[in-house]
Design a protein around this motif. Structure first.
Motif: not given
Length: 334
Positions: A131, A129, A321, A85
């Motif tokens: 996330d 990305r 995600r 993460t």
């Protein structure tokens, strides 16, 4: 009709199947004025890798090579630990409480660090990305006067990207649905972080994580503010789809996990709790009345945009995600 995507000296051409003759006519005329080279079906564009899986009608955009290059520039053996993460669970509280440099000692330590360059690289990576959008947006607050803690947090994000560099946005050609998710934090900061994501083809096409420009008096006001921003960007997305001859069936569903926000948009008039709202917050109601979008309530556990508002635990982060990037495996590759 053919469509051009042009950036400086890079060009993509989109055209209907069986109309290659029309494209060749354009190329012949264009090449009379400019020197061009035809490379065929694109596998890269502006550093983005384009991977097509025709057997299951899927396409992935990712930046694996660029992530490797940034990692080689900033990650040493001492900082090469890979994270699953962006921020490990034990550091979430410290991350939320982090500030810019608070002493001359902090500033002296940062003189030899390329914090702005690192943040610029991370911002570029957020294109494929989403996330990491919240984490990067949060750290960008301190670009004027960063601290060593900010720099270490940015390296943690980069380590996470190295661990997951094969991921990207995967669009499913069999999924033509358009949906919007909006969410906001509230209570921890005077101006809360919020975010929205517009999804099409199973993955994200437009998204943002930002600090709201108002001091919300309630969670409903914060949610209504980011709802209005999401609705505004939905309108642009609909214009874009119309331009590409891909009109969407209205109304589009906008998902929120705040029932008060849903009710205030659907019900005309004001109450004692909403009469102070600024005019721009009412755009969501205008869009609802015009049957362009309609609010839907979902539970927080299903709220994909929650990933744009704060650091999440590992299980929740990975679940959201997967929704943002559409990580499902092509059936033909199982």
């Amino acid at each position: 009709t053919i469509y051009l995507a042009l950036y400086v000296d890079n060009m993509l051409i989109r055209f209907p199947k069986g109309r290659m003759g029309l494209v060749q006519t354009f190329i012949d005329q264009y090449s009379k004025r400019f020197n061009i080279s035809i490379v065929g079906e694109p596998s890269k564009f502006l550093g983005f890798e384009i991977i097509r899986q025709r057997s299951c009608r899927r396409m992935t955009l990712r930046q694996t090579k660029y992530i490797e290059e940034v990692g080689a520039n900033f990650l040493s053996e001492r900082t090469s630990k890979l994270f699953s993460t962006p921020i490990c669970s034990s550091q979430i509280d410290n991350f939320h409480k982090s500030t810019g440099a608070i002493s001359d000692l902090d500033r002296s330590k940062m003189r030899s660090k390329s914090y702005l360059q690192l943040m610029g690289s991370l911002l570029w990576i957020t294109i494929t990305r989403p996330d990491i959008s919240f984490y990067v947006s949060f750290l960008c607050q301190f670009m004027q006067d960063p601290s060593p803690q900010n720099y270490d947090a940015a390296l943690s994000i980069l380590s996470y990207l190295q661990h997951s560099k094969q991921l990207g946005l995967t669009y499913d050609g069999t999924d033509a649905s358009l949906a919007v998710f909006v969410d906001s934090s509230w209570g921890s900061l005077p101006k809360p972080f919020a975010g929205y994501v517009i999804q099409y083809g199973g993955a994200s096409v437009s998204y943002q994580s930002k600090k709201l420009k108002l001091v919300a008096q309630s969670s409903a006001e914060a949610e209504t503010a980011i709802y209005a921003l999401g609705a505004r960007n939905l309108q642009f997305t609909l214009h874009l789809f119309d331009f590409l001859d891909n009109p969407q069936q209205l109304p589009i569903r906008i998902f929120t996990d705040n029932s008060a926000t849903r009710d205030s948009i659907k019900n005309p008039g004001v109450t004692a709790r909403t009469r102070h709202y600024e005019r721009w917050l009412l755009y969501a109601r205008e869009q609802f009345l015009n049957r362009i979008s309609v609010p839907h309530w979902i539970s927080t556990s299903q709220m994909t945009a929650d990933i744009f508002t704060k650091c999440l635990d590992k299980t929740t982060f990975l679940r959201h995600r997967s929704s943002l990037l559409n990580e499902r495996v092509c059936p033909n590759q199982r």
